[in-house]
Design an enzyme around this catalytic site. Structure first.
Site, PDB file in Angstrom:
ATOM      1  N   GLY A  10     119.741  36.583  46.782  1.00  0.00           N
ATOM      2  CA  GLY A  10     119.514  35.805  45.474  1.00  0.00           C
ATOM      3  C   GLY A  10     121.067  35.355  45.042  1.00  0.00           C
ATOM      4  O   GLY A  10     121.121  35.070  44.009  1.00  0.00           O
ATOM      5  N   GLY A  13     121.236  32.175  42.573  1.00  0.00           N
ATOM      6  CA  GLY A  13     120.638  32.253  41.162  1.00  0.00           C
ATOM      7  C   GLY A  13     121.890  32.120  40.016  1.00  0.00           C
ATOM      8  O   GLY A  13     123.094  32.153  40.230  1.00  0.00           O
ATOM      9  N   GLN A  14     121.365  32.451  38.949  1.00  0.00           N
ATOM     10  CA  GLN A  14     122.476  32.325  37.832  1.00  0.00           C
ATOM     11  C   GLN A  14     123.297  33.361  37.847  1.00  0.00           C
ATOM     12  O   GLN A  14     124.480  32.968  37.661  1.00  0.00           O
ATOM     13  CB  GLN A  14     121.675  32.573  36.316  1.00  0.00           C
ATOM     14  CG  GLN A  14     122.219  32.252  35.232  1.00  0.00           C
ATOM     15  CD  GLN A  14     121.738  32.711  33.769  1.00  0.00           C
ATOM     16  OE1 GLN A  14     120.773  33.275  33.837  1.00  0.00           O
ATOM     17  NE2 GLN A  14     122.293  32.376  33.013  1.00  0.00           N
ATOM     18  N   ASP A  36     120.174  33.645  50.374  1.00  0.00           N
ATOM     19  CA  ASP A  36     119.145  33.126  49.366  1.00  0.00           C
ATOM     20  C   ASP A  36     118.237  32.481  50.038  1.00  0.00           C
ATOM     21  O   ASP A  36     118.384  31.947  51.269  1.00  0.00           O
ATOM     22  CB  ASP A  36     119.903  32.048  48.180  1.00  0.00           C
ATOM     23  CG  ASP A  36     119.089  31.954  47.068  1.00  0.00           C
ATOM     24  OD1 ASP A  36     119.553  32.568  45.985  1.00  0.00           O
ATOM     25  OD2 ASP A  36     117.955  31.408  47.033  1.00  0.00           O
ATOM     26  N   ARG A  38     117.219  29.637  49.267  1.00  0.00           N
ATOM     27  CA  ARG A  38     117.895  28.352  49.133  1.00  0.00           C
ATOM     28  C   ARG A  38     118.870  27.970  50.409  1.00  0.00           C
ATOM     29  O   ARG A  38     119.542  29.239  50.582  1.00  0.00           O
ATOM     30  CB  ARG A  38     118.621  28.028  47.649  1.00  0.00           C
ATOM     31  CG  ARG A  38     117.454  28.172  46.762  1.00  0.00           C
ATOM     32  CD  ARG A  38     118.160  27.672  45.349  1.00  0.00           C
ATOM     33  NE  ARG A  38     117.954  28.345  44.230  1.00  0.00           N
ATOM     34  CZ  ARG A  38     118.169  28.216  42.992  1.00  0.00           C
ATOM     35  NH1 ARG A  38     118.720  27.108  42.689  1.00  0.00           N
ATOM     36  NH2 ARG A  38     117.844  29.145  42.236  1.00  0.00           N
ATOM     37  N   ASP A  54     114.890  35.380  53.564  1.00  0.00           N
ATOM     38  CA  ASP A  54     113.931  35.614  52.578  1.00  0.00           C
ATOM     39  C   ASP A  54     113.866  37.106  52.516  1.00  0.00           C
ATOM     40  O   ASP A  54     113.489  37.887  53.534  1.00  0.00           O
ATOM     41  CB  ASP A  54     112.544  35.122  53.297  1.00  0.00           C
ATOM     42  CG  ASP A  54     111.463  35.404  52.324  1.00  0.00           C
ATOM     43  OD1 ASP A  54     111.281  36.114  51.290  1.00  0.00           O
ATOM     44  OD2 ASP A  54     110.300  34.822  52.730  1.00  0.00           O
ATOM     45  N   TYR A 144     106.822  40.850  34.413  1.00  0.00           N
ATOM     46  CA  TYR A 144     108.009  40.801  34.892  1.00  0.00           C
ATOM     47  C   TYR A 144     108.566  42.263  34.367  1.00  0.00           C
ATOM     48  O   TYR A 144     108.986  42.897  35.091  1.00  0.00           O
ATOM     49  CB  TYR A 144     108.978  39.689  34.087  1.00  0.00           C
ATOM     50  CG  TYR A 144     110.050  39.927  34.278  1.00  0.00           C
ATOM     51  CD1 TYR A 144     110.928  39.746  35.351  1.00  0.00           C
ATOM     52  CD2 TYR A 144     111.179  39.937  32.895  1.00  0.00           C
ATOM     53  CE1 TYR A 144     112.280  39.682  35.740  1.00  0.00           C
ATOM     54  CE2 TYR A 144     112.314  40.026  33.295  1.00  0.00           C
ATOM     55  CZ  TYR A 144     113.103  39.815  34.419  1.00  0.00           C
ATOM     56  OH  TYR A 144     114.319  39.904  34.399  1.00  0.00           O
ATOM     57  N   LYS A 148     109.658  45.436  36.385  1.00  0.00           N
ATOM     58  CA  LYS A 148     111.054  45.891  36.169  1.00  0.00           C
ATOM     59  C   LYS A 148     110.940  47.429  35.908  1.00  0.00           C
ATOM     60  O   LYS A 148     111.826  48.207  36.682  1.00  0.00           O
ATOM     61  CB  LYS A 148     111.888  45.296  35.271  1.00  0.00           C
ATOM     62  CG  LYS A 148     112.307  43.884  35.371  1.00  0.00           C
ATOM     63  CD  LYS A 148     113.398  43.693  36.677  1.00  0.00           C
ATOM     64  CE  LYS A 148     113.705  42.512  37.114  1.00  0.00           C
ATOM     65  NZ  LYS A 148     114.752  42.339  38.226  1.00  0.00           N
TER      66      LYS A 148
HETATM   67  P1  NAD Z   1     117.535  33.394  39.279  1.00  0.00           P
HETATM   68  O1  NAD Z   1     116.333  33.047  39.132  1.00  0.00           O
HETATM   69  O2  NAD Z   1     118.600  32.531  38.744  1.00  0.00           O
HETATM   70  O3  NAD Z   1     117.915  33.596  40.870  1.00  0.00           O
HETATM   71  C1  NAD Z   1     117.276  34.213  41.671  1.00  0.00           C
HETATM   72  C2  NAD Z   1     117.616  33.773  42.956  1.00  0.00           C
HETATM   73  O4  NAD Z   1     116.759  34.371  43.933  1.00  0.00           O
HETATM   74  C3  NAD Z   1     117.333  32.122  43.397  1.00  0.00           C
HETATM   75  O5  NAD Z   1     118.393  31.708  43.681  1.00  0.00           O
HETATM   76  C4  NAD Z   1     116.157  32.258  44.367  1.00  0.00           C
HETATM   77  O6  NAD Z   1     116.218  31.051  45.048  1.00  0.00           O
HETATM   78  C5  NAD Z   1     116.502  33.492  45.041  1.00  0.00           C
HETATM   79  N1  NAD Z   1     115.219  33.922  45.605  1.00  0.00           N
HETATM   80  C6  NAD Z   1     113.896  33.717  45.106  1.00  0.00           C
HETATM   81  N2  NAD Z   1     113.066  34.391  46.086  1.00  0.00           N
HETATM   82  C7  NAD Z   1     113.494  35.047  46.995  1.00  0.00           C
HETATM   83  C8  NAD Z   1     113.248  35.327  48.211  1.00  0.00           C
HETATM   84  N3  NAD Z   1     112.104  35.565  48.636  1.00  0.00           N
HETATM   85  N4  NAD Z   1     114.494  35.869  49.120  1.00  0.00           N
HETATM   86  C9  NAD Z   1     115.602  35.476  48.842  1.00  0.00           C
HETATM   87  N5  NAD Z   1     116.014  35.114  47.676  1.00  0.00           N
HETATM   88  C10 NAD Z   1     114.933  34.463  47.040  1.00  0.00           C
HETATM   89  O7  NAD Z   1     117.610  34.788  38.855  1.00  0.00           O
HETATM   90  P2  NAD Z   1     118.818  35.396  37.769  1.00  0.00           P
HETATM   91  O8  NAD Z   1     119.010  34.942  36.418  1.00  0.00           O
HETATM   92  O9  NAD Z   1     120.142  35.109  38.597  1.00  0.00           O
HETATM   93  O10 NAD Z   1     118.580  37.068  37.946  1.00  0.00           O
HETATM   94  C11 NAD Z   1     118.962  37.861  39.031  1.00  0.00           C
HETATM   95  C12 NAD Z   1     118.460  39.388  38.852  1.00  0.00           C
HETATM   96  O11 NAD Z   1     118.854  39.663  37.333  1.00  0.00           O
HETATM   97  C13 NAD Z   1     116.841  39.435  38.451  1.00  0.00           C
HETATM   98  O12 NAD Z   1     116.461  40.467  39.226  1.00  0.00           O
HETATM   99  C14 NAD Z   1     116.608  39.319  37.290  1.00  0.00           C
HETATM  100  O13 NAD Z   1     115.200  39.827  36.683  1.00  0.00           O
HETATM  101  C15 NAD Z   1     117.737  39.991  36.528  1.00  0.00           C
HETATM  102  N6  NAD Z   1     117.840  39.598  35.147  1.00  0.00           N
HETATM  103  C16 NAD Z   1     118.343  38.452  34.810  1.00  0.00           C
HETATM  104  C17 NAD Z   1     118.552  37.875  33.397  1.00  0.00           C
HETATM  105  C18 NAD Z   1     119.033  36.778  32.996  1.00  0.00           C
HETATM  106  O14 NAD Z   1     119.178  36.694  31.896  1.00  0.00           O
HETATM  107  N7  NAD Z   1     119.519  35.888  33.972  1.00  0.00           N
HETATM  108  C19 NAD Z   1     118.289  38.944  32.553  1.00  0.00           C
HETATM  109  C20 NAD Z   1     117.857  40.391  32.836  1.00  0.00           C
HETATM  110  C21 NAD Z   1     117.695  40.756  34.087  1.00  0.00           C
HETATM  111  C1  AKB Z   2     114.332  36.464  30.820  1.00  0.00           C
HETATM  112  O1  AKB Z   2     114.248  35.983  29.928  1.00  0.00           O
HETATM  113  O2  AKB Z   2     113.130  36.811  31.588  1.00  0.00           O
HETATM  114  C2  AKB Z   2     115.662  37.108  31.369  1.00  0.00           C
HETATM  115  C3  AKB Z   2     115.521  38.452  31.023  1.00  0.00           C
HETATM  116  C4  AKB Z   2     115.891  38.929  29.742  1.00  0.00           C
HETATM  117  O3  AKB Z   2     115.175  39.512  31.825  1.00  0.00           O
HETATM  118  N1  AKB Z   2     116.531  36.433  30.822  1.00  0.00           N
END
Ligand code: NAD
Ligand code: AKB
Length: 314
Positions: A10, A13-14, A36, A38, A54, A144, A148
């Site tokens: 992943g 991602g962000q 990823d 992507r 994947d 979600y 978690k």
């Molecule tokens: P994101 O959606 O920006 O990135 C997720 C990445 O996973 C994407 O690039 C997507 O292409 C990739 N992905 C999706 N399905 C896939 C698969 N089957 N195989 C491989 N890659 C795949 O998410 P994020 O914000 O970077 O979050 C990362 C983790 O942190 C997640 O577990 C999320 O729940 C957790 N999290 C994020 C936040 C936040 O605010 N960003 C807050 C709390 C928890």
């Molecule tokens: C969301 O809003 O889903 C995420 C999180 C707090 O897990 N940023």
């Protein structure tokens, strides 16, 4: 020091982009393999190895782990809260099966460590709203949040039953300028900066007084690396650690942006994400993370706002 070979799943991602770059600084570009669904990410291009993968395909994942000599996995692939409510089956399948695939492979290949993030979304309407503690009533109402919370207990189980050194943080909403957020309820706090600079106006999908726990990305990266580098004996929580940083409402954030862009305006047009936000706490108690691995955040609402605007302007 053990030589580490790290797989980030992943990575586009962000969080993935910034965490991959931070890990590459510590462990060397060639030792951190970004992966990823992507194809590639422009911010990662030319900085180290990248494979399309994947996480649901366990066999291919296992082959990559063996072929690349992987010793640690950071699993970031997931469906977030808002997208999850639109497609609950997809969210449950990816968030659960992806984690179980990684934990099984970590056990079989005796990986040194696994990182998997949880979220403040584990908390629900019956959890304390203010200063929500590490251990409390946890009754999530989003798919979600349910995924978690279940994931946290799978991590705990694999640690106690099989000795897999898996570590986790319940991130708040994360704010960053490098890569875009991927379908969460807290995404407004990133969109607002882009729209403030582009249009001097933002239509916010949450009400003005919706307080949520938030964190600026450099603090999230710091927390992740501090937890992963802490000695195993200091890790007392094997489900997932609360970490706190900021708590603000859309109105407070807008006022802070107006300090820099005085003619910025905001309108409040709450949608289905309001009820998700209303189910979460406003602020988080992170006393256990502070005690176990010296967690403390650096950024304030003001310093984060200034940096976001400066960097997006560039
Ligand atoms: P994101 O959606 O920006 O990135 C997720 C990445 O996973 C994407 O690039 C997507 O292409 C990739 N992905 C999706 N399905 C896939 C698969 N089957 N195989 C491989 N890659 C795949 O998410 P994020 O914000 O970077 O979050 C990362 C983790 O942190 C997640 O577990 C999320 O729940 C957790 N999290 C994020 C936040 C936040 O605010 N960003 C807050 C709390 C928890
Ligand atoms: C969301 O809003 O889903 C995420 C999180 C707090 O897990 N940023």
């Amino acid at each position: 020091m053990l030589k580490e070979r790290i797989l980030v799943i992943g990575a586009s991602g962000q969080i993935g982009v910034e965490l991959t770059l931070a890990l590459r600084k510590i462990y060397g570009n060639a030792n951190v393999i970004a992966s990823d669904l992507r194809e590639q990410n422009p911010l990662l291009q030319g900085t180290g190895p990248y494979v399309s993968l994947d996480v649901m395909n366990k066999e291919m994942l296992h082959v990559q782990v063996i072929r690349q000599g992987i010793t640690q996995i950071y699993l970031l692939a997931a469906i977030l809260s808002a997208t999850g409510e639109k497609n609950p089956n997809l969210a449950w399948n990816l968030n659960m099966q992806g984690l179980l695939n990684v934990l099984d492979i970590a056990r079989e290949e005796k990986l040194h460590k696994v990182y998997w993030p949880s979220s403040i979304a584990v908390f629900g309407p019956t959890s304390p709203k203010i200063d929500c503690p590490q251990q409390t009533i946890i009754e999530p109402t989003t798919v979600y949040g349910i995924s978690k919370y279940a994931g946290e207990f799978w991590c705990n189980y694999y640690f106690h039953r099989f000795g897999v050194d898996v570590r986790s943080i319940r991130y708040p909403g994360l704010i960053s300028y490098k890569s875009a957020p991927g379908g969460g309820t807290t995404d407004y706090a990133v969109e607002i900066f882009h729209d403030a600079l582009a249009d001097k106006h933002y239509d916010c999908f949450l009400k003005e007084n919706t307080y949520l726990p938030m964190m600026y990305m450099p603090d999230a990266i710091k927390a992740t690396i501090s937890l992963m580098e802490a000695p195993a004996k200091d890790i007392t929580i094997r489900t997932s650690y609360n970490v706190g940083a900021l708590s603000f409402s859309p109105k407070e954030l807008a006022e802070c942006i107006q300090q820099h862009i005085p003619d910025f305006t905001i309108a409040y047009l709450p949608d289905y994400r309001q009820s998700i936000a209303d189910s979460w706490p406003s602020s988080i108690n992170d006393a256990v993370a502070r005690k176990d691995w010296n967690w403390s955040p650096e950024y304030t609402l003001e310093s984060m706002t200034q940096e976001m605007l400066e960097n997006l302007q560039k």
